[in-house]
Design a protein around this motif. Structure first.
Motif, PDB file in Angstrom:
ATOM      1  N   ALA A  94      29.464  45.233  44.060  1.00 40.07           N
ATOM      2  CA  ALA A  94      29.959  44.898  42.905  1.00 40.07           C
ATOM      3  C   ALA A  94      30.994  46.068  42.478  1.00 40.07           C
ATOM      4  O   ALA A  94      30.663  47.185  42.458  1.00 40.07           O
ATOM      5  CB  ALA A  94      28.881  44.805  42.144  1.00 40.07           C
ATOM      6  N   PRO A  95      31.983  45.456  41.830  1.00 39.58           N
ATOM      7  CA  PRO A  95      33.233  46.679  41.550  1.00 39.58           C
ATOM      8  C   PRO A  95      32.705  47.295  40.388  1.00 39.58           C
ATOM      9  O   PRO A  95      32.002  46.825  39.316  1.00 39.58           O
ATOM     10  CB  PRO A  95      34.296  45.888  41.319  1.00 39.58           C
ATOM     11  CG  PRO A  95      33.971  44.243  41.148  1.00 39.58           C
ATOM     12  CD  PRO A  95      32.768  44.164  41.939  1.00 39.58           C
ATOM     13  N   ARG A  96      33.104  48.635  40.219  1.00 37.77           N
ATOM     14  CA  ARG A  96      32.698  49.261  38.805  1.00 37.77           C
ATOM     15  C   ARG A  96      33.789  49.111  38.004  1.00 37.77           C
ATOM     16  O   ARG A  96      34.978  48.963  38.212  1.00 37.77           O
ATOM     17  CB  ARG A  96      32.603  50.821  39.064  1.00 37.77           C
ATOM     18  CG  ARG A  96      31.136  51.136  39.717  1.00 37.77           C
ATOM     19  CD  ARG A  96      30.989  52.565  39.789  1.00 37.77           C
ATOM     20  NE  ARG A  96      31.077  53.235  38.597  1.00 37.77           N
ATOM     21  CZ  ARG A  96      31.113  54.483  38.389  1.00 37.77           C
ATOM     22  NH1 ARG A  96      31.249  55.283  39.428  1.00 37.77           N
ATOM     23  NH2 ARG A  96      31.290  54.977  37.177  1.00 37.77           N
ATOM     24  N   LEU A  97      33.389  49.151  36.617  1.00 32.04           N
ATOM     25  CA  LEU A  97      34.691  48.850  35.470  1.00 32.04           C
ATOM     26  C   LEU A  97      35.103  50.148  35.151  1.00 32.04           C
ATOM     27  O   LEU A  97      34.281  51.173  34.837  1.00 32.04           O
ATOM     28  CB  LEU A  97      33.748  48.304  34.250  1.00 32.04           C
ATOM     29  CG  LEU A  97      34.931  48.169  33.179  1.00 32.04           C
ATOM     30  CD1 LEU A  97      35.824  47.193  33.393  1.00 32.04           C
ATOM     31  CD2 LEU A  97      34.048  47.971  31.563  1.00 32.04           C
TER      32      LEU A  97
END
Length: 120
Positions: free
Chosen positions: A18-21
């Motif tokens: 999951a990509p980090r913001l």
């Protein structure tokens, strides 16, 4: 019936993928501007509304004395008559401003307002 089991390492892989913001400097500026905008608008509206005049129930009917100009009278004569303790030049200037006269010329029958503080 068969039961499906999710492998524990599959959940861990899903979390890792999951990509980090991440906020860039430009994104931080935009976010702070959007957060501060309602405060700035509220302060502006408050400052615009704080200068309202307060109405009172007191009447200032006696704040002025009304004088009819006679034939041959000038503002200087009226100033000397109604404000003997004051400098006539200052009184004439105040009468011109108060009565919104275009010049120091007055005419017979003209009504002038004179501050009650000048009257004897």
């Amino acid at each position: 019936m068969t039961t499906a089991a999710i492998a524990p390492n599959a959940v861990a892989r899903a979390r890792q993928s999951a990509p980090r913001l991440r906020l860039t400097t430009r994104g931080r500026v935009v976010l702070m501007t959007l957060a501060a905008l309602p405060l700035v608008i509220a302060a502006l509206l408050f400052s615009l509304n704080s200068g309202d005049a307060a109405a009172t129930s007191e009447s200032n009917e006696s704040a002025f004395v009304y004088v009819d100009v006679n034939a041959g009278q000038s503002l200087w004569n009226i100033a000397e008559t109604h404000a003997p303790g004051h400098d006539p030049r200052e009184v004439v200037a105040q009468l011109i401003e108060l009565n919104q006269l275009p010049s120091a010329d007055v005419f017979a029958g003209q009504e002038l307002a004179i501050p009650a503080s000048f009257s004897r």
